[in-house]
Design an enzyme around this catalytic site. Structure first.
Site, mmCIF file in Angstrom:
data_model
loop_
_atom_site.group_PDB
_atom_site.id
_atom_site.type_symbol
_atom_site.label_atom_id
_atom_site.label_comp_id
_atom_site.label_asym_id
_atom_site.label_seq_id
_atom_site.Cartn_x
_atom_site.Cartn_y
_atom_site.Cartn_z
ATOM 1 N N ARG A 21 36.904 41.759 32.407
ATOM 2 C CA ARG A 21 38.961 41.648 32.727
ATOM 3 C C ARG A 21 39.783 40.576 33.301
ATOM 4 N NH1 ARG A 21 36.909 42.902 39.367
ATOM 5 N NH2 ARG A 21 38.357 41.802 39.561
ATOM 6 N N LYS B 266 30.234 43.460 45.876
ATOM 7 C CA LYS B 266 30.698 44.772 46.659
ATOM 8 C C LYS B 266 30.643 45.751 45.343
ATOM 9 C CE LYS B 266 34.431 42.329 47.417
ATOM 10 N NZ LYS B 266 34.331 40.688 46.645
ATOM 11 N N ARG C 97 30.607 38.270 33.656
ATOM 12 C CA ARG C 97 30.757 40.167 33.717
ATOM 13 C C ARG C 97 31.765 40.739 32.361
ATOM 14 N NH1 ARG C 97 33.434 41.471 39.361
ATOM 15 N NH2 ARG C 97 35.130 40.229 38.897
ATOM 16 N N ARG D 175 41.209 33.006 42.910
ATOM 17 C CA ARG D 175 40.456 33.550 43.696
ATOM 18 C C ARG D 175 39.683 33.034 45.079
ATOM 19 N NH1 ARG D 175 38.599 37.960 39.018
ATOM 20 N NH2 ARG D 175 37.243 38.783 40.511
ATOM 21 N N ARG E 108 41.602 42.568 53.002
ATOM 22 C CA ARG E 108 41.585 40.443 52.695
ATOM 23 C C ARG E 108 42.032 39.586 53.353
ATOM 24 N NH1 ARG E 108 40.184 42.522 47.188
ATOM 25 N NH2 ARG E 108 39.414 40.579 46.328
#
Ligand code: AP5
Length: 216
Positions: free
Chosen positions: A162, A13, A129, A173, A90
Site C-alpha cells: 500500500r 482489524k 504487509r 498514522r 476514528r
C-alpha cells in the site's frame, strides 16, 4: 448486531474482519478499503481522499460520515447479520455522528472490539504487509507468506505494498491514532460496550478471543 473494530494501524482489524466474514453471517464497512477502491477507480471521492491518505492523515469528516451512512443503508443485511465497522469511527465527531445515525435508524452499536498492541509490533506488521489489489486478501513478508511469492493464494492476483505503508507515513498514522482515535477507548468503556483483545497474539488466537468475549 453492529460491531466496531477499534485499534491502531496494523492492529489486525482487517485480518479479524476477514475471518469473521468467512465464518459468520457478517458484512463490513471498511472505510479505508472504500477510499482505496475509489482512488483506483479515479472517482471524485477518490481524488479528494488520495492526498490525505498518502500522508497518513484522516480524510475530512464530511466526506467520511456521508460515505458510511450511504454504505450502511445499502448493505444487504437481515436481523441477525453482524455489521462490522472497520476503521470507523476514528475521532469523537465521527463517534457522535455514528450514535446519532444509529438512533435515527432505531438500532445501536452492540460492542466495540479494541485491539491492544504495542507500537513497535505495529510498525513491523505494516511495513511488511502485502495486499492483493484484486480481492483484498492481506499477507505479511515474514509471518503470513503466500504459497507463491508475490502472488495471492486466493485469486492469483499480484501482491502490492500500500502507498501509505512506508515508515514515515506509518509514524504519522500512529500519531494521529494516539491523538484523535484513542480517546474513543474511554468513550466506549464508559458506555459499557468495550471488549479488549490482545492484538499481539496470533490471528487464530485473536479470533478465538473475539468469539469467547462476544459470547460473555
Ligand atoms: P485503513 O485502511 O482503515 O488503515 P488502518 O486503520 O491504518 O489499518 P490498517 O489497514 O493499516 O491495519 P489493520 O488493523 O486492518 O491491520 P491488518 O489486519 O491489515 O485506513 C487507511 C487510511 O484511510 C487512513 O490513514 C485515512 O487516511 C483513511 N481513513 C480510513 N478510515 C477513515 C475514517 N474513518 N476517517 C478518516 N479517514 C479514514 O494487519 C496488518 C499486517 O499485520 C498484515 O500484514 C497482517 O498479515 C499482519 N497481522 C495482522 N494480525 C496479525 C497477528 N495477530 N499476528 C501477526 N501478524 C498479524
Amino acid at each position: 448486531m453492529n460491531i466496531i473494530l477499534l485499534g491502531p494501524p496494523g492492529a489486525g482489524k482487517g485480518t479479524l474482519s476477514s475471518k469473521i466474514l468467512k465464518e459468520k453471517n457478517a458484512v463490513q464497512i471498511a472505510t479505508g478499503d472504500i477510499f482505496r477502491y475509489n482512488i483506483s477507480n479515479k472517482t471524485e471521492l477518490g481524488m479528494k481522499a488520495k492526498s490525505f491518505m498518502d500522508r497518513g492523515d484522516l480524510v475530512p469528516d464530511e466526506l467520511t460520515i456521508d460515505l458510511v451512512w450511504d454504505t450502511f443503508d445499502k448493505l444487504d443485511k437481515e436481523e441477525n447479520t453482524i455489521v462490522l465497522f472497520d476503521g470507523f469511527p476514528r475521532n469523537m465527531k465521527q463517534a457522535k455522528a455514528l450514535d446519532c445515525g444509529m438512533e435515527e435508524r432505531n438500532t445501536e452499536i452492540s460492542k466495540v472490539v479494541y485491539f491492544n498492541v504495542d507500537s513497535q509490533i505495529l510498525i513491523d506488521r505494516i511495513t511488511g504487509r502485502r495486499v492483493c489489489p484484486d480481492c483484498g486478501e492481506t499477507y505479511h513478508i515474514k509471518n503470513h507468506k503466500p504459497e507463491k511469492e508475490g502472488i495471492c493464494d486466493r485469486c492469483g492476483g499480484k501482491l502490492i505494498q500500500r502507498n501509505d505503508d512506508n515508515y514515515e507515513t506509518v509514524k504519522n498514522r500512529i500519531n494521529i491514532y494516539n491523538e484523535q482515535t484513542s480517546p474513543l477507548i474511554d468513550y466506549y468503556k464508559e458506555a459499557g460496550k468495550l471488549i479488549t483483545i490482545d492484538g499481539a497474539k496470533t490471528p487464530e488466537e485473536v479470533f478465538n478471543e473475539f468469539n469467547n468475549k462476544l459470547g460473555e
